[in-house]
Design a protein around this motif. Structure first.
Motif, mmCIF file in Angstrom:
data_model
loop_
_atom_site.group_PDB
_atom_site.id
_atom_site.type_symbol
_atom_site.label_atom_id
_atom_site.label_comp_id
_atom_site.label_asym_id
_atom_site.label_seq_id
_atom_site.Cartn_x
_atom_site.Cartn_y
_atom_site.Cartn_z
ATOM 1 N N ASN A 61 0.820 -1.206 0.000
ATOM 2 C CA ASN A 61 0.000 0.000 0.000
ATOM 3 C C ASN A 61 0.859 1.265 0.000
ATOM 4 O O ASN A 61 0.510 2.250 -0.645
ATOM 5 C CB ASN A 61 -0.945 -0.005 1.192
ATOM 6 N N GLY A 107 0.736 3.942 -2.959
ATOM 7 C CA GLY A 107 0.450 5.344 -2.651
ATOM 8 C C GLY A 107 1.535 6.283 -3.151
ATOM 9 O O GLY A 107 1.252 7.374 -3.644
ATOM 10 N N TYR A 165 -6.208 10.878 -2.199
ATOM 11 C CA TYR A 165 -6.351 9.431 -2.374
ATOM 12 C C TYR A 165 -5.055 8.704 -2.039
ATOM 13 O O TYR A 165 -5.071 7.664 -1.364
ATOM 14 C CB TYR A 165 -6.792 9.149 -3.807
ATOM 15 N N SER A 166 -3.915 9.235 -2.470
ATOM 16 C CA SER A 166 -2.646 8.564 -2.180
ATOM 17 C C SER A 166 -2.309 8.633 -0.693
ATOM 18 O O SER A 166 -1.768 7.681 -0.137
ATOM 19 C CB SER A 166 -1.523 9.153 -3.020
ATOM 20 N N LEU A 203 -4.315 5.978 0.998
ATOM 21 C CA LEU A 203 -3.701 4.658 0.771
ATOM 22 C C LEU A 203 -2.500 4.435 1.675
ATOM 23 O O LEU A 203 -2.307 3.340 2.209
ATOM 24 C CB LEU A 203 -3.266 4.525 -0.677
ATOM 25 N N GLY A 247 -4.001 2.047 4.266
ATOM 26 C CA GLY A 247 -3.939 0.914 3.348
ATOM 27 C C GLY A 247 -3.582 -0.401 3.991
ATOM 28 O O GLY A 247 -3.755 -1.450 3.389
ATOM 29 N N LEU A 258 -6.291 -3.184 3.992
ATOM 30 C CA LEU A 258 -6.812 -3.775 2.762
ATOM 31 C C LEU A 258 -6.532 -5.273 2.704
ATOM 32 O O LEU A 258 -5.427 -5.733 2.976
ATOM 33 C CB LEU A 258 -6.182 -3.101 1.543
ATOM 34 N N LEU A 296 -6.636 -4.824 -2.336
ATOM 35 C CA LEU A 296 -5.393 -4.202 -2.771
ATOM 36 C C LEU A 296 -5.188 -4.403 -4.268
ATOM 37 O O LEU A 296 -4.756 -3.488 -4.972
ATOM 38 C CB LEU A 296 -4.215 -4.776 -1.992
ATOM 39 N N GLN A 311 -7.287 -1.973 -6.094
ATOM 40 C CA GLN A 311 -6.681 -0.646 -6.065
ATOM 41 C C GLN A 311 -5.540 -0.547 -7.072
ATOM 42 O O GLN A 311 -5.347 0.494 -7.702
ATOM 43 C CB GLN A 311 -6.175 -0.309 -4.656
ATOM 44 N N ILE A 366 -5.589 2.207 -10.051
ATOM 45 C CA ILE A 366 -4.509 3.189 -10.191
ATOM 46 C C ILE A 366 -3.795 3.027 -11.526
ATOM 47 O O ILE A 366 -3.440 4.018 -12.174
ATOM 48 C CB ILE A 366 -3.537 3.082 -9.000
#
Length: 86
Positions: A9, A13, A48-49, A52, A56, A59, A64, A67, A71
């Motif tokens: 994560n 990110g 958002y990052s 994460l 994160g 997750l 994950l 995601q 991304i």
């Protein structure tokens, strides 16, 4: 509770944050290609990052992976959009 340990994560990110910062730096490198709407997307991407990176660790592997797919598609569509602008 913030559990900060280096995992996928954090890597995801940071990749997203780096891509979003490149979109922001485009404003200074090639101002004719940059648009005003990019600031909105930069703000959303950095938020958002950071989510994460901080949250994160909760997750599951399948979340994950979703995601990662999201991304990758966002960065790919953004790259194509920048190429088509100029």
């Amino acid at each position: 509770m913030i559990n900060f340990s280096f995992g996928p994560n954090i890597f995801l990110g940071f990749i997203l944050g780096f891509g979003i910062l490149l979109l922001y730096l485009l404003r200074f490198v090639k101002p004719e290609v940059a648009r005003d709407e990019d600031l909105f997307f930069v703000t959303l991407g950095l938020l958002y990052s950071s989510i994460l990176v901080v949250h994160g660790w909760r997750l599951d592997p399948i979340l994950l992976f979703s995601q990662v797919l999201i991304i990758a598609s966002v960065l790919g569509a953004g790259w194509e959009n920048i190429r088509l602008r100029g």
